[in-house]
Design an enzyme around this catalytic site. Sequence first.
Site, PDB file in Angstrom:
ATOM      1  N   HIS A 121      59.778  41.069 -61.353  1.00  0.00           N
ATOM      2  CA  HIS A 121      61.047  41.226 -60.650  1.00  0.00           C
ATOM      3  C   HIS A 121      61.665  42.547 -61.126  1.00  0.00           C
ATOM      4  O   HIS A 121      61.444  42.956 -62.255  1.00  0.00           O
ATOM      5  CB  HIS A 121      61.929  40.037 -61.050  1.00  0.00           C
ATOM      6  N   ASP A 198      60.189  36.525 -69.091  1.00  0.00           N
ATOM      7  CA  ASP A 198      61.223  36.373 -68.071  1.00  0.00           C
ATOM      8  C   ASP A 198      61.040  34.981 -67.468  1.00  0.00           C
ATOM      9  O   ASP A 198      60.147  34.747 -66.668  1.00  0.00           O
ATOM     10  CB  ASP A 198      61.056  37.470 -67.011  1.00  0.00           C
ATOM     11  N   GLN A 201      62.107  31.883 -63.278  1.00  0.00           N
ATOM     12  CA  GLN A 201      61.460  30.912 -62.394  1.00  0.00           C
ATOM     13  C   GLN A 201      60.660  29.879 -63.190  1.00  0.00           C
ATOM     14  O   GLN A 201      59.930  29.075 -62.602  1.00  0.00           O
ATOM     15  CB  GLN A 201      60.531  31.618 -61.393  1.00  0.00           C
ATOM     16  N   LYS A 224      69.736  29.064 -61.274  1.00  0.00           N
ATOM     17  CA  LYS A 224      68.487  28.655 -60.638  1.00  0.00           C
ATOM     18  C   LYS A 224      68.055  27.265 -61.101  1.00  0.00           C
ATOM     19  O   LYS A 224      67.020  26.756 -60.697  1.00  0.00           O
ATOM     20  CB  LYS A 224      67.383  29.674 -60.943  1.00  0.00           C
ATOM     21  N   CYS A 361      63.251  41.459 -54.479  1.00  0.00           N
ATOM     22  CA  CYS A 361      63.448  42.238 -55.710  1.00  0.00           C
ATOM     23  C   CYS A 361      62.124  42.524 -56.410  1.00  0.00           C
ATOM     24  O   CYS A 361      62.029  42.481 -57.633  1.00  0.00           O
ATOM     25  CB  CYS A 361      64.396  41.534 -56.671  1.00  0.00           C
TER      26      CYS A 361
END
Lengths: 406, 146
Positions: A121, A198, A201, A224, A361
């Site tokens: 991302h 990261d 997700q 999220k 993104c």
Amino acid sequence: MDVKAVRDAFPILHQEVNGHPLVYLDSSATSQKPASVIDKISEYYRGYNSNVHRGVHTLGTIATDEYEGAREKVRKFINAHSTQQVIFTRGTTTSINTVAASYGRANLQEGDEIVITPMEHHSNIIPWQQIAKETGASLKYIPLRPDGTISLEDAETTITEKTKIVAIMHVSNVLGTINPVKELAAIAHKNDAVMLVDGAQGAPHMKIDVQDLDCDFYAFSGHKMCGPTGIGVLYGKKELLKEMEPVEFGGEMIDFVNLYDSTWKELPWKFEGGTPIIAGAVGLGAAIDFLNEIGLDEIEEHEHKLVQYAQKQMSTIEGLTIYGPEQRAGLVTFNISDVHPHDLATVLDAEGIAVRAGHHCAQPLMRWLDVTATARASFYLYNTEEDVDRLVQGLQTTKEYFGDVF
Amino acid sequence: MSFNNLDTLYRQVIMDHYKNPRNRGAVEGDHLTVDMNNPTCGDRIQLQLQVEDGIVEDAKFDGEGCSISMSSASMMTQAIKGKSVDDALKMSHVFSEMMLGNDVENDNLDLGDIEALQGVAKFPARIKCATLAWKAMEKGVDEEEA
């Protein structure tokens, strides 16, 4: 898992959009919030809104307890050793930027390398581009295999003794690829580099154990995972966080302020300059309670079944291309024939179906896929097979609608 | 929302411009080039303008994007070709107002096919697609004058 009961917990899902019952398939962008989270935030503002860690009045004490209580919930949620390792930030982007600006600036110099992947991302690319420019370090990419995964062999050759930081997403927001972050962390450590994951997700969709992953930093966002926007987390190993300088200076984060010099509070507060995101943290705590009540394993299994069903049903549509590996997290990124994803998303929206269309993104990844944009349907615990059926129906409608044009 | 509503967005003339874009390609001879992206969605356009003595002698575009952004570019180049820079800017203003759903005096400028994009006003998420080419034109003219 009782999906009907889960859906009942989300007030927003029970509405019509453009004359059709809403089908929300954009949870990778942001998830919906259960009533318990909305109520908790409201309870904070109605009942005990006060600044934390200062003053002696009763409301301030309740607010502080709730804020720090949320930190403990996060600690348990990711199995961190101590709450000192749980820093509240504005979101994943801020978490990664904090590591780049603090750890990166202090530990990188010319000749050093930062290793990422082309599937990242933008928020896990640009902070590294910027800090590389500033320090003279260079940015290197582990190449993607044709199916949109990375191999440990390629990681072994890309990550070398020159590597100081490895920063890789846990789960791709476009391809759905689940990266072997534990193995990647081991390769990073073999080369004396630190590993940032990261987890934007990852954390919402699977059980996270930062001690098992043995990553040095793990970043994720509250919104999220059923929490409010504007709150996120940076987990870090204590010995690293201790050595790191804050990147924001001001109230809340200080120990002692002199005219020309100051000292910092201990962890985690030295990284939380200014009045913190109290309502956000309290809301995130409620979101974690909600997810725990259902169980992350249950959620992961539900999404897994759903995405398998979606892949099967969508593959019956002629002209539909799905991007990413067969084994994927709960999202499907696709294109249909020559219909531009914006046009597709507009037709689906007219049917009450919310999907994402664009570059997600991830412009470098779009170029790797050789597309300018894609559509994406992403699933969460409240989605059903019926949602998938409505999507497939909507895609058929889209094809018919543009049929005589393309 | 019914398909009738969608039909106000995807008018036949729009789809025709999308499928058979006018003025796609490069301008020969002296020209200025403007690149513009819509960073939120990835649409991009490259516009080439040949301006002589205050007149847009030629206008061509290239790019990637949805039916609305590409058809709008096609229509825009068609509309401004042969017009004075002042008229082109006036048209751009009329177009912006049209996207906001406002009626505006258009000084008898011939908008031609462009009026077909009127329906976009009802789809707020798509207005940026329609205005991309016009913004590129304004930027180009601005640079030319500077």
